[in-house]
Design a protein around this motif. Structure first.
Motif, short mmCIF file in Angstrom:
data_model
loop_
_atom_site.label_atom_id
_atom_site.label_comp_id
_atom_site.label_asym_id
_atom_site.label_seq_id
_atom_site.Cartn_x
_atom_site.Cartn_y
_atom_site.Cartn_z
N VAL A 1 0.91 -1.28 0.00
CA VAL A 1 -0.06 -0.10 0.01
C VAL A 1 0.91 1.20 0.03
O VAL A 1 0.66 2.23 -0.65
N LEU A 2 1.96 1.32 0.69
CA LEU A 2 2.57 2.52 0.96
C LEU A 2 3.97 2.56 0.25
O LEU A 2 4.54 3.64 0.06
N GLY A 3 4.60 1.37 -0.13
CA GLY A 3 6.06 1.65 -0.79
C GLY A 3 6.92 1.62 0.42
O GLY A 3 6.67 1.92 1.68
N PRO A 4 8.13 1.34 -0.01
CA PRO A 4 9.28 1.13 1.18
C PRO A 4 9.59 2.44 1.83
O PRO A 4 9.77 2.56 3.08
N TYR B 1 -5.03 7.25 -4.40
CA TYR B 1 -5.17 5.70 -4.75
C TYR B 1 -3.88 5.79 -5.68
O TYR B 1 -3.61 6.41 -6.53
N VAL B 2 -3.10 4.60 -5.27
CA VAL B 2 -1.92 4.29 -5.94
C VAL B 2 -1.81 2.73 -5.79
O VAL B 2 -1.69 2.20 -5.08
N GLU B 3 -1.78 2.50 -7.25
CA GLU B 3 -1.45 0.94 -7.62
C GLU B 3 -0.23 0.33 -7.15
O GLU B 3 0.69 1.43 -6.92
N PHE C 1 3.63 12.74 -0.11
CA PHE C 1 3.08 12.60 -1.23
C PHE C 1 3.77 11.50 -2.37
O PHE C 1 4.68 11.55 -2.25
N TRP C 2 2.78 10.80 -2.97
CA TRP C 2 3.21 9.75 -3.91
C TRP C 2 2.94 10.48 -5.36
O TRP C 2 1.71 10.91 -5.28
#
Ligand SMILES: Cc1cc2nc3c(=O)[nH]c(=O)nc-3n(C[C@H](O)[C@H](O)[C@H](O)COP(=O)(O)OP(=O)(O)OC[C@H]3O[C@@H](n4cnc5c(N)ncnc54)[C@H](O)[C@@H]3O)c2cc1C
Length: 411
Positions: A185-188, A338-340, A361-362
């Motif tokens: 969900v969040l990335g590293p 929303y981020v895949e 922020f992504w």
């Protein structure tokens, strides 16, 4: 045209109760029947892993409406009632006792169920899943009696339950197959914040591990055996490895089902008189240009308003920015967007991630896909505006905590 006038809602939880409310708010004066297989009147689930589990919220605070609300609004609430089938051509649903209920329009808010662990010992006494209020009562009793628990899965449920266990002075070992909590969900970059948070609260977190078996002693869970042969002893095991949408009724009725019930932006399924909302709905999202199934409270709270109006023939679409929140120890956060998994190319921090007071922020191609405010409040509208804007953002302004976020939104 059907003879039935009733608007029937299957699934009496947050989305179902909000749909009944929205129908009445829209001045629908025909019969509204709300059917659910739980015996509790509709309640909200977020407190089940937070303040209600911690013992800081009263039982009464979890319910969506008072007991009188249903009668006052002429909502025919039928609890402890399982729907076993839908007969779209007859415009009827079938109940477990074989009786049938006719509908003019049908809304499915059947939600989701915890995925079961597929290893030996998964059904032993002392293995817990968390979805219903009765599960929380069991966990509360477990935290009073146990000195150490193993939590399988470092997702939201696993981490919130861990925080509650630590607050009750229970030792916790987290067992997670990925290399960090919440990694998908969040990335590293941001997942590390949650790894540090739990480590600092004395949690023994083991990442990149595979669960082989839940071991038993005297017929009760006694720990977890990992694929590498390590045994983690525990008085109880809590499993939080995701949920699956309850789409079986829809599938059996021939509706389009793909990761939940496929609906358009009006929340209408492949059958024009059947709608779906909440955790079970895989809805076309106009802002994102794709179908998404959102497993979060705000979605179950707000989608029913769109569904109710669409059922009444109004021209509406559900296009809210996806939103969720969590509370763990002294960390509170809100996430919008929303981020895949892996769908971003840059993370921008605004504020101090080390102090756990920041916004992340992504971005992809310079556009803000999602933002998460951690222990920073009253910024959510601006974060949502940035997501909605869909324009490349100035990264140095985005990262500057001195510049009000509203100024960044203006560009
Ligand atoms: C412990 C926990 C903590 C959470 N915390 C957060 C949080 O912090 N933030 C956040 O954004 N979200 C959180 N969530 C997610 C949020 O609670 C869900 O998104 C929300 O409950 C979805 O509501 P729903 O009405 O769509 O489905 P559900 O709540 O799953 O309700 C569906 C209902 O339908 C019933 N049902 C299913 N099939 C049938 C049938 N055939 N006949 C009759 N009844 C049926 C089910 O028993 C259930 O009562 C949490 C969830 C849990 C479990």
């Amino acid at each position: 045209m059907s003879q039935n006038t009733a608007y029937v809602i299957v699934g009496a939880s947050l989305a179902g109760a909000k749909a009944a409310e929205a129908l009445r708010a829209a001045e629908f004066d025909g019969p509204v029947i709300l059917i659910g297989n739980e015996t509790e009147r509709p309640y909200e689930r977020p407190p089940l892993s937070k303040d209600y589990l911690l013992g800081t919220a009263e039982r009464e605070s979890i319910y969506v409406h008072s007991p009188e609300w249903y009668g006052d609004h002429e909502v025919d609430l039928r609890l402890g009632t399982t729907v076993t089938g839908i007969d779209p051509s007859a415009h009827e649903i079938v109940l477990a006792d074989g009786s049938r209920v006719g509908y003019a329009k049908l809304l499915l808010t059947t939600g989701a169920s915890p995925r079961r662990l597929q290893v030996p010992g998964a059904d032993l006494a002392g293995v817990h899943y968390l979805r219903r209020v009765a599960d929380t009562e069991q966990l509360k009793a477990t935290f009073r009696a146990a000195s150490r628990v193993a939590v399988i899965g470092a997702g939201w449920i696993g981490l919130e339950t861990t925080a509650a266990a630590r607050a009750a002075d229970v030792e916790v070992t987290i067992l997670e197959v990925a290399d960090l909590p919440l990694l998908r969900v969040l990335g590293p970059e941001v997942a590390q914040v949650f790894a540090d948070l739990h480590r600092e609260h004395g949690v023994d977190s083991r990442y990149g591990v595979q669960v082989a078996e839940i071991t038993a002693s005297d017929g009760r869970a006694s720990g977890v055996l990992l694929a590498d042969g390590t045994h983690v002893g525990a008085d109880a095991v809590i499993v939080g490895v995701g949920i699956s949408p309850n789409a079986q009724l829809a599938e059996a009725a021939g509706l389009e089902v793909r990761n939940g019930i496929v609906v358009d932006s009006q929340l209408r399924s492949s059958n024009p008189d059947i709608f779906a909302a909440g955790d079970v709905a895989n809805a076309f999202h106009p802002l994102l240009g794709t179908h998404i199934r959102v497993e979060h409270w705000a979605n179950a709270l707000n989608q029913p308003q769109t569904a109710a109006r669409a059922m009444l023939g109004q021209d509406v679409a559900y296009d809210r920015v996806p939103y969720f929140y969590t509370d763990q120890y002294d960390l509170g956060m809100e996430y919008s967007g929303y981020v895949e998994p892996g769908g971003y190319d840059q993370v921008v921090f605004r504020g101090d991630a080390g102090q756990r007071e920041f916004i992340a922020f992504w971005l992809r191609g310079g556009r803000v896909l999602a933002g998460m405010n951690v222990n920073v409040w009253d910024v959510n509208d601006a974060v949502q505006d940035l997501v909605r804007a869909g324009q490349p953002a100035d990264v140095s302004r985005l990262a500057d905590p001195q510049l009000p976020l509203e100024e960044v939104v203006k560009g």
